[in-house]
Design a protein around this motif. Structure first.
Motif, PDB file in Angstrom:
ATOM      1  N   ASN A 159      -0.425  -0.115   9.772  1.00  0.00           N
ATOM      2  CA  ASN A 159      -1.064   1.164  10.089  1.00  0.00           C
ATOM      3  C   ASN A 159      -1.379   1.847   8.764  1.00  0.00           C
ATOM      4  OD1 ASN A 159       1.380   2.513   9.196  1.00  0.00           O
ATOM      5  ND2 ASN A 159       2.266   2.026  11.203  1.00  0.00           N
ATOM      6  N   SER A 160      -1.919   3.031   8.795  1.00  0.00           N
ATOM      7  CA  SER A 160      -2.343   3.690   7.554  1.00  0.00           C
ATOM      8  C   SER A 160      -1.165   3.985   6.630  1.00  0.00           C
ATOM      9  CB  SER A 160      -3.096   4.987   7.875  1.00  0.00           C
ATOM     10  OG  SER A 160      -2.278   5.878   8.620  1.00  0.00           O
ATOM     11  N   TYR A 161      -0.017   4.315   7.201  1.00  0.00           N
ATOM     12  CA  TYR A 161       1.174   4.593   6.395  1.00  0.00           C
ATOM     13  C   TYR A 161       1.622   3.334   5.651  1.00  0.00           C
ATOM     14  CZ  TYR A 161       6.090   5.838   5.427  1.00  0.00           C
ATOM     15  OH  TYR A 161       7.300   6.070   4.823  1.00  0.00           O
ATOM     16  N   ILE A 162       1.702   2.211   6.365  1.00  0.00           N
ATOM     17  CA  ILE A 162       2.104   0.936   5.763  1.00  0.00           C
ATOM     18  C   ILE A 162       1.078   0.490   4.729  1.00  0.00           C
ATOM     19  CG2 ILE A 162       2.429  -1.528   6.256  1.00  0.00           C
ATOM     20  CD1 ILE A 162       3.703  -0.642   8.945  1.00  0.00           C
ATOM     21  N   ASP A 163      -0.213   0.611   5.050  1.00  0.00           N
ATOM     22  CA  ASP A 163      -1.271   0.222   4.109  1.00  0.00           C
ATOM     23  C   ASP A 163      -1.191   1.024   2.818  1.00  0.00           C
ATOM     24  OD1 ASP A 163      -2.285  -1.682   5.812  1.00  0.00           O
ATOM     25  OD2 ASP A 163      -3.852  -0.391   6.638  1.00  0.00           O
ATOM     26  N   THR A 164      -0.897   2.313   2.942  1.00  0.00           N
ATOM     27  CA  THR A 164      -0.796   3.173   1.753  1.00  0.00           C
ATOM     28  C   THR A 164       0.321   2.697   0.836  1.00  0.00           C
ATOM     29  OG1 THR A 164      -1.672   5.113   2.915  1.00  0.00           O
ATOM     30  CG2 THR A 164      -0.327   5.526   0.960  1.00  0.00           C
ATOM     31  N   ILE A 165       1.485   2.382   1.412  1.00  0.00           N
ATOM     32  CA  ILE A 165       2.612   1.900   0.614  1.00  0.00           C
ATOM     33  C   ILE A 165       2.247   0.592  -0.078  1.00  0.00           C
ATOM     34  CG2 ILE A 165       4.966   0.973   0.753  1.00  0.00           C
ATOM     35  CD1 ILE A 165       5.510   3.007   2.978  1.00  0.00           C
ATOM     36  N   TYR A 166       1.655  -0.312   0.679  1.00  0.00           N
ATOM     37  CA  TYR A 166       1.304  -1.625   0.129  1.00  0.00           C
ATOM     38  C   TYR A 166       0.329  -1.473  -1.039  1.00  0.00           C
ATOM     39  CZ  TYR A 166       0.304  -6.643   0.114  1.00  0.00           C
ATOM     40  OH  TYR A 166       0.184  -7.957  -0.260  1.00  0.00           O
ATOM     41  N   ASN A 167      -0.695  -0.686  -0.847  1.00  0.00           N
ATOM     42  CA  ASN A 167      -1.717  -0.517  -1.892  1.00  0.00           C
ATOM     43  C   ASN A 167      -1.155   0.182  -3.129  1.00  0.00           C
ATOM     44  OD1 ASN A 167      -3.692  -1.775  -0.337  1.00  0.00           O
ATOM     45  ND2 ASN A 167      -4.302   0.141   0.650  1.00  0.00           N
ATOM     46  N   LYS A 168      -0.262   1.137  -2.928  1.00  0.00           N
ATOM     47  CA  LYS A 168       0.365   1.819  -4.068  1.00  0.00           C
ATOM     48  C   LYS A 168       1.176   0.818  -4.900  1.00  0.00           C
ATOM     49  CE  LYS A 168       0.866   6.611  -2.456  1.00  0.00           C
ATOM     50  NZ  LYS A 168       1.857   7.670  -2.094  1.00  0.00           N
TER      51      LYS A 168
ATOM     52  N   LYS B 173       4.598  -8.254   1.125  1.00  0.00           N
ATOM     53  CA  LYS B 173       4.475  -8.434   2.567  1.00  0.00           C
ATOM     54  C   LYS B 173       5.426  -7.483   3.263  1.00  0.00           C
ATOM     55  CE  LYS B 173       6.478 -11.675   4.650  1.00  0.00           C
ATOM     56  NZ  LYS B 173       6.726 -13.007   5.238  1.00  0.00           N
ATOM     57  N   LEU B 174       5.174  -7.284   4.532  1.00  0.00           N
ATOM     58  CA  LEU B 174       6.107  -6.575   5.393  1.00  0.00           C
ATOM     59  C   LEU B 174       6.901  -7.635   6.137  1.00  0.00           C
ATOM     60  CD1 LEU B 174       6.716  -3.591   6.113  1.00  0.00           C
ATOM     61  CD2 LEU B 174       5.209  -3.879   8.098  1.00  0.00           C
TER      62      LEU B 174
ATOM     63  N   PHE C  52      11.453  -3.729   6.401  1.00  0.00           N
ATOM     64  CA  PHE C  52      11.511  -3.869   4.953  1.00  0.00           C
ATOM     65  C   PHE C  52      10.209  -4.422   4.375  1.00  0.00           C
ATOM     66  CE2 PHE C  52      16.083  -3.481   5.380  1.00  0.00           C
ATOM     67  CZ  PHE C  52      16.457  -2.888   4.187  1.00  0.00           C
ATOM     68  N   PHE C  53       9.808  -3.830   3.252  1.00  0.00           N
ATOM     69  CA  PHE C  53       8.763  -4.413   2.415  1.00  0.00           C
ATOM     70  C   PHE C  53       9.411  -5.355   1.411  1.00  0.00           C
ATOM     71  CE2 PHE C  53       6.271  -0.686   3.654  1.00  0.00           C
ATOM     72  CZ  PHE C  53       4.988  -1.209   3.761  1.00  0.00           C
ATOM     73  N   MET C  54       8.722  -6.448   1.110  1.00  0.00           N
ATOM     74  CA  MET C  54       9.084  -7.295  -0.015  1.00  0.00           C
ATOM     75  C   MET C  54       7.898  -7.311  -0.972  1.00  0.00           C
ATOM     76  SD  MET C  54       8.570 -10.331  -1.756  1.00  0.00           S
ATOM     77  CE  MET C  54       8.016 -11.678  -0.734  1.00  0.00           C
TER      78      MET C  54
ATOM     79  N   HIS D 110       9.342  -2.833 -12.064  1.00  0.00           N
ATOM     80  CA  HIS D 110      10.048  -2.397 -10.858  1.00  0.00           C
ATOM     81  C   HIS D 110      10.224  -0.888 -10.799  1.00  0.00           C
ATOM     82  CE1 HIS D 110      12.021  -6.508  -9.671  1.00  0.00           C
ATOM     83  NE2 HIS D 110      10.717  -6.585  -9.868  1.00  0.00           N
ATOM     84  N   GLU D 111      10.659  -0.300 -11.889  1.00  0.00           N
ATOM     85  CA  GLU D 111      10.903   1.142 -11.872  1.00  0.00           C
ATOM     86  C   GLU D 111       9.595   1.906 -11.679  1.00  0.00           C
ATOM     87  OE1 GLU D 111      12.980   4.324 -11.324  1.00  0.00           O
ATOM     88  OE2 GLU D 111      13.917   2.358 -11.655  1.00  0.00           O
ATOM     89  N   ARG D 112       8.537   1.436 -12.299  1.00  0.00           N
ATOM     90  CA  ARG D 112       7.229   2.086 -12.150  1.00  0.00           C
ATOM     91  C   ARG D 112       6.749   2.019 -10.701  1.00  0.00           C
ATOM     92  NH1 ARG D 112       4.738  -0.699 -15.652  1.00  0.00           N
ATOM     93  NH2 ARG D 112       3.499  -2.125 -14.382  1.00  0.00           N
ATOM     94  N   ILE D 113       6.963   0.894 -10.058  1.00  0.00           N
ATOM     95  CA  ILE D 113       6.563   0.736  -8.660  1.00  0.00           C
ATOM     96  C   ILE D 113       7.369   1.669  -7.760  1.00  0.00           C
ATOM     97  CG2 ILE D 113       6.557  -0.890  -6.717  1.00  0.00           C
ATOM     98  CD1 ILE D 113       5.959  -3.105  -8.844  1.00  0.00           C
ATOM     99  N   LYS D 114       8.667   1.753  -8.016  1.00  0.00           N
ATOM    100  CA  LYS D 114       9.506   2.649  -7.216  1.00  0.00           C
ATOM    101  C   LYS D 114       9.044   4.099  -7.355  1.00  0.00           C
ATOM    102  CE  LYS D 114      13.639  -0.266  -7.545  1.00  0.00           C
ATOM    103  NZ  LYS D 114      15.021  -0.383  -8.087  1.00  0.00           N
ATOM    104  N   GLN D 115       8.703   4.501  -8.578  1.00  0.00           N
ATOM    105  CA  GLN D 115       8.238   5.869  -8.808  1.00  0.00           C
ATOM    106  C   GLN D 115       6.900   6.128  -8.116  1.00  0.00           C
ATOM    107  OE1 GLN D 115       9.953   8.324 -10.296  1.00  0.00           O
ATOM    108  NE2 GLN D 115      11.655   6.884 -10.572  1.00  0.00           N
ATOM    109  N   ALA D 116       6.095   5.077  -7.979  1.00  0.00           N
ATOM    110  CA  ALA D 116       4.762   5.234  -7.383  1.00  0.00           C
ATOM    111  C   ALA D 116       4.808   5.331  -5.866  1.00  0.00           C
ATOM    112  CB  ALA D 116       3.875   4.054  -7.792  1.00  0.00           C
TER     113      ALA D 116
END
Length: 327
Positions: free
Chosen positions: A261-270, A280-281, A289-291, A299-305
């Protein structure tokens, strides 16, 4: 008291092709891993002086006079299948939340069967437990489940699973320990904050398989799994594997309208924009969980994003599978 310890599953490539409705007509390959996060099942016989005959403790507590009255489907059907008499207590605890795409229901069933067969004093091979778990979940409970979850819960490690109408072939991924370490160091696990009933999403996938709606996408996912296997055997870079994950994600989101959905897509793209190679989800989609596969220094940059994910868990492979840790 008997206690079993059973790992959860992280599917890497080929997910969605492990349903009998698909692989009995289309030979498939899945690459899947077990995580060092566990489902614990304790089982003991109850003496007759309690004010209840059977007790099951999970997210709720059931105290019943007869096994047939147990509401938990896996507990009820497993006890009936193995002819366990009244006077039993079963308790569950888990390292990660259920309904999060980690194969928790199959880990529960495999762990319970491992505990029950130990309780009975009978010798069951890993394949016996896998096949019984699949039979109980698919046929006795009637769940829309594939077969990789039960395999990974029992076997552990990183396995290459080949499926066809002729049966199952399970082989450890033949790469060096150093390659496993590199892969492990690149994996990120983040909880989306959404739990979901996997059987609802899986049933839609099975319905689409039977109607032929997902044939094109599942063939593409199967092809990617074969490519990933070849790449891993040749010590491919994590970026190459990440590219395949991105391609696989595209086809997975086309399987049903509930995968994303849009929420999941936003996380993936970020995550991709912040430096992840791919991701993947986990599970049938809809949450959990996302992997992400990403260089450790990102890793830290991705978490902050991705402030939407506020729970990240360290990742390690499990190489033991379901074990009895107390009897």
């Amino acid at each position: 008291m008997i206690i079993s310890k059973t790992p959860y599953r992280l599917s890497l490539f080929g997910g969605g092709t492990d349903y009998p409705a698909w692989y009995e007509k289309n030979p498939s390959k899945i690459i899947s891993a077990s995580m060092a996060y566990y489902c614990y099942i304790s089982l003991k016989q109850l003496p007759p002086y309690f004010d209840y005959v059977n007790r099951v403790i999970y997210s709720k507590i059931e105290s019943v006079a007869d096994i047939s009255q147990i509401e938990h489907p896996s507990v009820r059907e497993c006890l009936k299948y193995y002819d366990i008499l009244n006077g039993i207590s079963i308790s569950h605890d888990g390292d990660l939340p259920a309904r999060s795409g980690i194969g928790s229901s199959s880990a529960f069933t495999v762990g319970l069967i491992n505990a029950i067969t130990t309780y009975l004093g009978e010798s069951y091979s890993p394949y016996d437990i896998i096949n019984d778990a699949i039979h109980i979940e698919q046929n006795l409970i009637g769940e829309s489940v594939g077969v990789q979850d039960q395999i990974m819960a029992m076997m552990g490690g990183v396995q290459v699973i080949e499926l066809s109408k002729a049966g199952k072939k399970i082989m450890p991924l033949a790469v060096s320990y150093r390659y496993f370490e590199e892969l492990q160091s690149h994996i990120m696990l983040g909880f989306s904050g959404i739990d979901r009933l996997s059987d609802v999403h899986a049933k839609k996938q099975v319905d689409n398989i039977k109607s032929g709606k997902s044939e094109e996408y599942l063939k593409a996912i199967s092809k990617i799994a074969n490519q990933a296997h070849d790449l891993m055997l040749n010590k491919a870079s994590m970026k190459e594997l990440g590219n395949l994950l991105i391609e696989q994600w595209y086809y997975k989101t086309a399987l049903t309208d509930t995968v994303t959905n849009s929420y999941i897509d936003t996380i993936y793209n970020k995550a991709i924009n912040a430096g992840a190679y791919g991701g993947k989800l986990m599970g049938a989609g809809g949450g959990g969980f996302f992997m992400f596969l990403a260089p450790p220094d990102a890793h830290e940059r991705i978490k902050q994003a991705i402030p939407e994910i506020n729970v990240w868990v360290p990742f390690k492979f499990d190489f033991e599978g379901s074990t009895i840790i107390m009897e």
